[in-house]
Design an enzyme around this catalytic site. Sequence first.
Site, PDB file in Angstrom:
ATOM      1  N   PHE A 116       0.831  -1.198   0.000  1.00  0.00           N
ATOM      2  CA  PHE A 116       0.000   0.000   0.000  1.00  0.00           C
ATOM      3  C   PHE A 116       0.872   1.257   0.000  1.00  0.00           C
ATOM      4  O   PHE A 116       0.684   2.176  -0.793  1.00  0.00           O
ATOM      5  CB  PHE A 116      -0.939  -0.003   1.209  1.00  0.00           C
ATOM      6  CG  PHE A 116      -1.746   1.246   1.311  1.00  0.00           C
ATOM      7  CD1 PHE A 116      -2.848   1.447   0.480  1.00  0.00           C
ATOM      8  CD2 PHE A 116      -1.394   2.253   2.207  1.00  0.00           C
ATOM      9  CE1 PHE A 116      -3.584   2.621   0.543  1.00  0.00           C
ATOM     10  CE2 PHE A 116      -2.121   3.431   2.270  1.00  0.00           C
ATOM     11  CZ  PHE A 116      -3.213   3.613   1.449  1.00  0.00           C
ATOM     12  N   GLU A 132      29.522 -21.789 -10.506  1.00  0.00           N
ATOM     13  CA  GLU A 132      28.251 -21.052 -10.442  1.00  0.00           C
ATOM     14  C   GLU A 132      27.143 -21.908 -11.028  1.00  0.00           C
ATOM     15  O   GLU A 132      27.429 -22.853 -11.761  1.00  0.00           O
ATOM     16  CB  GLU A 132      28.329 -19.785 -11.315  1.00  0.00           C
ATOM     17  CG  GLU A 132      29.410 -18.844 -10.918  1.00  0.00           C
ATOM     18  CD  GLU A 132      29.595 -17.733 -11.953  1.00  0.00           C
ATOM     19  OE1 GLU A 132      28.701 -17.534 -12.810  1.00  0.00           O
ATOM     20  OE2 GLU A 132      30.633 -17.084 -11.888  1.00  0.00           O
ATOM     21  N   LYS A 188      24.267 -22.595 -13.712  1.00  0.00           N
ATOM     22  CA  LYS A 188      23.985 -22.190 -15.093  1.00  0.00           C
ATOM     23  C   LYS A 188      22.485 -21.941 -15.193  1.00  0.00           C
ATOM     24  O   LYS A 188      21.690 -22.882 -15.146  1.00  0.00           O
ATOM     25  CB  LYS A 188      24.433 -23.274 -16.065  1.00  0.00           C
ATOM     26  CG  LYS A 188      24.276 -22.880 -17.524  1.00  0.00           C
ATOM     27  CD  LYS A 188      25.030 -23.865 -18.392  1.00  0.00           C
ATOM     28  CE  LYS A 188      24.902 -23.655 -19.877  1.00  0.00           C
ATOM     29  NZ  LYS A 188      23.791 -22.935 -20.405  1.00  0.00           N
ATOM     30  N   ARG A 246      21.443 -11.241 -26.964  1.00  0.00           N
ATOM     31  CA  ARG A 246      22.619 -11.840 -27.587  1.00  0.00           C
ATOM     32  C   ARG A 246      22.571 -11.694 -29.111  1.00  0.00           C
ATOM     33  O   ARG A 246      23.574 -11.436 -29.746  1.00  0.00           O
ATOM     34  CB  ARG A 246      22.707 -13.323 -27.237  1.00  0.00           C
ATOM     35  CG  ARG A 246      23.894 -13.979 -27.943  1.00  0.00           C
ATOM     36  CD  ARG A 246      23.640 -15.416 -28.271  1.00  0.00           C
ATOM     37  NE  ARG A 246      23.611 -16.224 -27.083  1.00  0.00           N
ATOM     38  CZ  ARG A 246      24.692 -16.685 -26.490  1.00  0.00           C
ATOM     39  NH1 ARG A 246      25.868 -16.418 -26.964  1.00  0.00           N
ATOM     40  NH2 ARG A 246      24.581 -17.413 -25.409  1.00  0.00           N
ATOM     41  N   LYS A 280      34.515 -21.203 -13.985  1.00  0.00           N
ATOM     42  CA  LYS A 280      35.301 -20.101 -14.568  1.00  0.00           C
ATOM     43  C   LYS A 280      36.602 -19.936 -13.786  1.00  0.00           C
ATOM     44  O   LYS A 280      36.578 -19.977 -12.554  1.00  0.00           O
ATOM     45  CB  LYS A 280      34.527 -18.783 -14.471  1.00  0.00           C
ATOM     46  CG  LYS A 280      33.206 -18.782 -15.182  1.00  0.00           C
ATOM     47  CD  LYS A 280      32.433 -17.489 -14.936  1.00  0.00           C
ATOM     48  CE  LYS A 280      31.052 -17.595 -15.547  1.00  0.00           C
ATOM     49  NZ  LYS A 280      30.152 -16.520 -15.104  1.00  0.00           N
TER      50      LYS A 280
HETATM   51  S1  IVH Z   1      29.259 -16.958 -18.366  1.00  0.00           S
HETATM   52  C1  IVH Z   1      32.189 -15.911 -21.569  1.00  0.00           C
HETATM   53  N1  IVH Z   1      27.790 -17.782 -16.346  1.00  0.00           N
HETATM   54  O1  IVH Z   1      24.939 -20.009 -20.641  1.00  0.00           O
HETATM   55  C2  IVH Z   1      31.290 -16.424 -20.553  1.00  0.00           C
HETATM   56  N2  IVH Z   1      26.889 -17.985 -18.543  1.00  0.00           N
HETATM   57  O2  IVH Z   1      26.398 -21.462 -23.028  1.00  0.00           O
HETATM   58  C3  IVH Z   1      29.925 -15.918 -20.688  1.00  0.00           C
HETATM   59  N3  IVH Z   1      24.613 -18.871 -18.604  1.00  0.00           N
HETATM   60  O3  IVH Z   1      25.577 -17.492 -22.988  1.00  0.00           O
HETATM   61  C4  IVH Z   1      28.899 -16.685 -20.023  1.00  0.00           C
HETATM   62  N4  IVH Z   1      24.362 -19.115 -16.434  1.00  0.00           N
HETATM   63  O4  IVH Z   1      23.450 -17.300 -21.508  1.00  0.00           O
HETATM   64  C5  IVH Z   1      27.872 -17.645 -17.684  1.00  0.00           C
HETATM   65  N5  IVH Z   1      26.591 -18.421 -14.463  1.00  0.00           N
HETATM   66  C6  IVH Z   1      26.671 -18.277 -15.784  1.00  0.00           C
HETATM   67  C7  IVH Z   1      25.604 -18.641 -16.647  1.00  0.00           C
HETATM   68  C8  IVH Z   1      25.753 -18.478 -18.031  1.00  0.00           C
HETATM   69  C9  IVH Z   1      23.776 -19.251 -17.616  1.00  0.00           C
HETATM   70  C10 IVH Z   1      24.257 -18.953 -20.043  1.00  0.00           C
HETATM   71  C11 IVH Z   1      24.609 -17.719 -20.820  1.00  0.00           C
HETATM   72  C12 IVH Z   1      25.652 -18.161 -21.777  1.00  0.00           C
HETATM   73  C13 IVH Z   1      25.358 -19.619 -21.909  1.00  0.00           C
HETATM   74  C14 IVH Z   1      26.627 -20.345 -22.276  1.00  0.00           C
END
Ligand code: IVH
Length: 703
Positions: free
Chosen positions: A34, A112, A114, A135, A287
Amino acid sequence: MMNDIKQQIDALRQTLEQANYDYYVLNQPTISDFEFDSKLKALEALEAAHPEFYDPNSPTQRVGSDLNREFEKVAHAYPMLSLSNTYSEGEVQDFYNRISKDLNEPFEIVCELKYDGTSISLIYENGQLQRAITRGDGVQGDDVTANVRTIRSIPLKLHGDDYPAQFEIRGEVLLPWASFNQLNEERAAAGDSLFANPRNAAAGTLKTLNPKVVAQRKLDSYLYYLLGENLPADTHFDNLQAARRWGFKVSDAVKKCVKLDEIFAFIRYWDVERKNLPVATDGIVLKINAIHQQQQLGWTAKSPRWAIAYKYNPEQAKTRLKAITFQVGRTGVITPVAELEPVELAGTTVARATLNNEDYILNKDIREGDTVIVEKAGEIIPQVVRVVSEDRNPMQTTAPFDFAARILELGLDAERPENEVFWRLRKPNRDQIVRRLIHFVAKPCLNIEGMGESVVTNLYDAGLVKTPADFYALQKHQLLQLDKFAEKSAKNLIEAIAASKHSELWRLIHALGLPNVGIQTAKDLARHFKNLDDLAHADYDSFRRRSVSEKTGRELIGETSVIAGIGAVVAQSIITWFSDPEHQDLLDQLRAAGLNFTSAATNACALSDLTGKIFALTGTLPTLTRDEARQLIENAGGRVSGSVSSKTNYVVAGAEAGSKLKEAQRLGVSVLNQDELLALLDSDAPTIDRDDTAAAVVQGELF
Ligand code: IVH
């Protein structure tokens, strides 16, 4: 006085943005709905009275405006590449070993989740959201800033003051399961087609032209990758923590690992726990943490060498196959369907799954009454992947499924043509006719709102609609005879039917359901012929140019498409379709009903504009070959050059574009994608209805 007002506006903006952040990023509401609403109303009133204080990043802008506009294509400052995928712990080990060898020094790996949504790139300048780009093809994407502003967990203005003046942050836009389910329930109730999964729903929503619709869809976000010159830290992990402080939604499920075992533990833990998350995930991303090590490892043409994705196996469930039924599609193909004991699978209840075709059933020896494993790998339709043979009662004398016998039992007049896997009806039956009618009115066709599958079926069963032309003779009192119609809904539907007569030509062409003619081909045909009657009377040479040897004047040396992308098979099937007297009758009836048979503008002089214009081509275009693109440009008077200079007027870029794109950007030369090239070649080209993306991802004919 003016200062006072500005202060009031600023204070309200700040309070509301903080409340948004507490609610959508931290999940900890701090003020009541509210209070939020009354403050928002107060701010709206002040902003309306004082347009001089307009700010596109004000919390009032999150509701979206009703203005529809096409998306502008924007080149990515850094290409948006994907990750290489792995599917086993062994492959993760290989990655780890390769990194150890290449770096030959200690390193950390950040694990992380995905997230399974649609990726987005956000550009911030001086702490303000400037642009949000999809993208696209990785080189350039659509500017969807207006839509992204409506996503509450994306900060429009950053917190603190230690952010770089300019940077980019990438992440995923997601539709949480709860919003996805609710959206589909609403669509089902409205007779609209359903979204297949949250990923498609998020992608479709982000490309919806009306930000107001986007605002209602409750999208969420997770950000996971920073790019820019002056990032605060020299590790990925610390940069993510900084982004969290600036107000971004950064996942807590992030862990720095050194040993392989720690990585495996993370993978296994989240394989179970991810099922309790509010959003869809499909794997883990690994990563390298130190940015200097990332740089040392570098990139391949497609993906970074410093990161990989580990994908979880698609979710499976065990259930009983109660019966095998047949579903007839609009082309007359008979698809076998598994009727299942309902079972929970990847967030939804599955009661039906496809069995594809006769051979699929035979090869897997799938029998009625079996216990089966169903799988949903994020794709549209669940599959029966195998029979649990241990569960088949040896005393039970089930026989292998006999497809032909069932066809007979059901009284279907069908055959399985030689060399085909599908059984087809010899003549359309009720189900096929209803499917055709449903296609005619569907979203990527004549898009008659309120004319859902059940309404079409009822109209057919009541004898009111037999062919698409009959929709246009419907009267309100006839609708009122049907269940579910009241005065108002009947009136609305009659109006929607009338409005559909003015649809763009490509919609009608697509609605006719010619074999091999999907949305793109329908658009190409509409653009080229500009008139349905011309298309209907077109001969083979209107589609294909036969080249004759210049030397002898006789010998046929090949054929090229007159219309890019239309090959010999499609050309022939279009000609055959229009030569059928039944189809000619249908066209006569539709013309008599007043449907639009022409493209908006019918003159072709727009083409001359390109005389003398210089083009360069780079990368791979989605459907045109280089030669086809060159041919089209030259037909319109343009010239294609092998390099880019300041004289170049346009660079046409596709996937994996090379140095020409960079040069174009450096020189400020306009960059076009294929759609834009086609639009330029033909300025009365049908506008691209981006909402089609949403329609194209629906569950399709099956289910
Ligand atoms: S990093 C150069 N981190 O998965 C690195 N991607 O196949 C860029 N995605 O295009 C991506 N979770 O759309 C990264 N924790 C995460 C992610 C992630 C989902 C997707 C993203 C990327 C695709 C890669």
